[in-house]
Design an enzyme around this catalytic site. Structure first.
Site, short mmCIF file in Angstrom:
data_model
loop_
_atom_site.label_atom_id
_atom_site.label_comp_id
_atom_site.label_asym_id
_atom_site.label_seq_id
_atom_site.Cartn_x
_atom_site.Cartn_y
_atom_site.Cartn_z
N TYR A 142 -4.12 5.66 3.98
CA TYR A 142 -2.87 5.76 4.94
C TYR A 142 -3.56 6.35 6.43
O TYR A 142 -3.13 6.23 7.52
CB TYR A 142 -2.34 6.75 4.37
CG TYR A 142 -1.23 6.49 3.21
CD1 TYR A 142 -1.37 5.30 2.64
CD2 TYR A 142 -0.35 7.48 2.57
CE1 TYR A 142 -0.75 4.95 1.68
CE2 TYR A 142 0.33 7.14 1.69
CZ TYR A 142 0.25 5.78 1.16
OH TYR A 142 1.04 5.58 -0.17
N LYS A 191 -9.33 4.43 -9.32
CA LYS A 191 -9.71 3.06 -9.62
C LYS A 191 -11.25 2.61 -9.73
O LYS A 191 -11.44 1.85 -8.97
CB LYS A 191 -8.90 2.20 -8.82
CG LYS A 191 -8.69 0.73 -9.13
CD LYS A 191 -7.65 0.51 -10.47
CE LYS A 191 -7.78 -1.08 -10.99
NZ LYS A 191 -7.24 -1.21 -12.00
N ASP A 223 -3.78 2.22 -12.94
CA ASP A 223 -2.76 1.49 -13.79
C ASP A 223 -2.46 2.11 -15.25
O ASP A 223 -1.49 2.27 -15.61
CB ASP A 223 -3.48 0.03 -13.86
CG ASP A 223 -4.94 -0.21 -14.10
OD1 ASP A 223 -5.65 0.90 -14.01
OD2 ASP A 223 -5.28 -1.03 -14.73
N ASP A 247 0.84 9.24 -3.77
CA ASP A 247 2.30 9.01 -3.39
C ASP A 247 3.14 8.27 -4.47
O ASP A 247 4.23 8.72 -4.61
CB ASP A 247 2.05 8.05 -2.28
CG ASP A 247 3.41 7.82 -1.20
OD1 ASP A 247 4.05 8.51 -1.63
OD2 ASP A 247 3.19 7.21 -0.38
N ASP A 251 5.92 10.21 -7.26
CA ASP A 251 7.41 9.68 -7.40
C ASP A 251 8.05 9.24 -9.16
O ASP A 251 8.78 9.68 -9.30
CB ASP A 251 7.88 8.81 -6.20
CG ASP A 251 8.05 9.09 -4.98
OD1 ASP A 251 7.79 10.23 -4.58
OD2 ASP A 251 9.06 8.13 -4.38
#
Ligand code: NAD
Length: 357
Positions: A142, A191, A223, A247, A251
């Site tokens: 980001y 990852k 994943d 992020d 959620d």
């Protein structure tokens, strides 16, 4: 003890929910003999309307002079026509960067009284859900270099994920410190089977874990983690992960607890100064109607007492009061179910303040 709190009510339901959190903190002050001084500053749309910018320097200065920052929410349709730098949400990025808040902590707790609000089957909820997501907040993709250029297939765009050893070490330490206060278990999510940045991330987390021999550390690819959160959420205690993975996963974790109105967050940096806010936005659709759920903001105030002021008993007092009020059957509209007592935002705040011990 004596603390100065910068208060940024912001927009939409921000002022309503902040009012309730202040009322609860004032009562904590009376019960435990602390003085909380609240100083209000402009942020978001409210600041654009008054001084034509979302984050006035006076707000940043005021926050830096305070012991902690309590934020409602910013944004709304009134300011949607504005471009990037001028939007209310710019205040959030500016505060995180300006105050050096690199760690975002989002506990996702399913309250026993709200089990039916969880979308998972009863057998998957088991003895309950209590996960703390620790997300890196001011690095990674980001904030990395981005752009557009001409490639072999015409115009292309790129974003870059960069993490330094220092950035990973400091967020890992936050996660391990939090795990010490909880169930001594950290799950690192990355990852590393594909990304070089993840391989560095994982090696630094492993190295940092040597400072915390009592904490169990394990690793999961992102994943798999997104699947495991639904399949077996009880296996998680503290999750530590990058800005983008955090992020998305936080959620997902928040949805396990029912309403978005319930969840608090803390953003922390090197200093004691932290910023505390509910995870939801300004909910313009319900602003000014006294129906917003103030619990996420009130629990954010509890996190402030714990993380910035070291007042664990006072934080627990607020969390216990929320649990008791829910157990008594009081519900705001977003968490209402049959046979429960519907209350407004103000009344929910008053009840929680009254249940403090
Ligand atoms: P939102 O979180 O404001 O609302 C989503 C839905 O949840 C709405 O139906 C709303 O009524 C409901 N809701 C949210 N908080 C609630 C509460 N406390 N009690 C009861 N119901 C609640 O998200 P959105 O509608 O996508 O965004 C609205 C504005 O908020 C936008 O301008 C957005 O940019 C901004 N926003 C700000 C923040 C922040 O300040 N941290 C975060 C997210 C979105």
């Amino acid at each position: 003890m004596d603390f100065t709190i910068a208060v940024l009510p912001g927009d939409g339901i921000g002022p309503e929910i902040i009012e309730q959190a202040i009322a609860v903190l004032e009562n904590i002050g009376r019960l435990y003999n602390h003085e909380f001084r609240f100083k209000e500053y402009l942020a978001g749309g409210a600041a654009i309307d008054r001084v034509n910018e979302p984050l006035p320097q006076s707000t940043v200065d005021g926050c830096l002079k305070s012991d902690s920052v309590l934020l409602g929410a910013v944004g709304g349709p009134k300011w949607d026509h504005l471009s990037g730098e001028k939007r209310p949400e710019k205040a959030l990025m500016g505060l995180r960067g300006g105050l050096g808040l690199y760690a975002n902590i989002r506990p996702a707790v399913l309250h026993e009284a709200l089990r039916e609000a969880c979308p998972l089957r009863e057998e998957l909820i088991g003895s309950g859900i209590n996960i703390c997501v620790v997300r890196e907040l001011i690095g990674g993709i980001y904030f990395g270099e981005r752009g557009r250029r001409q490639g072999d297939f015409g115009e292309e765009a790129y974003d870059t994920e960069i993490y330094s050893v220092k950035e990973v070490r400091r967020i890992a330490r936050i996660a391990f410190e939090i795990a010490k206060q909880r169930n001594q278990h950290v799950t690192n999510i990355d990852k590393a089977n594909v990304l070089e940045s993840s391989r560095l991330w994982r090696s630094v987390v492993i190295e940092t874990a040597q400072e915390y021999p009592d904490i169990q550390l394990d690793h999961m690819y992102v994943d798999n983690a997104s699947m495991q959160l639904i399949r077996n959420p009880q296996q998680f205690d503290v999750i530590v992960t990058t800005n983008m993975f955090g992020d998305i996963l936080s959620d997902e974790a928040s949805m396990l607890t029912g309403s978005i109105g319930m969840l608090p967050s803390a953003s922390l940096g090197e200093e004691k100064l932290g910023m505390y806010e509910p995870i939801h936005g300004s909910a313009p659709d319900i602003a000014g109607q006294d129906i917003a759920n103030p619990i996420g903001t009130i629990l954010s105030a509890a996190m402030m007492l714990r993380h910035s002021f070291g007042l664990e008993n006072e934080a627990k007092s607020i969390e216990n009061a929320v649990t008791k009020v829910l157990a008594q059957g009081y519900r705001t509209k977003d968490i209402m179910s049959s046979n429960m007592q519907l209350v407004g935002c103000k009344e929910m705040g008053r009840l929680i303040a009254a249940y403090l011990v």
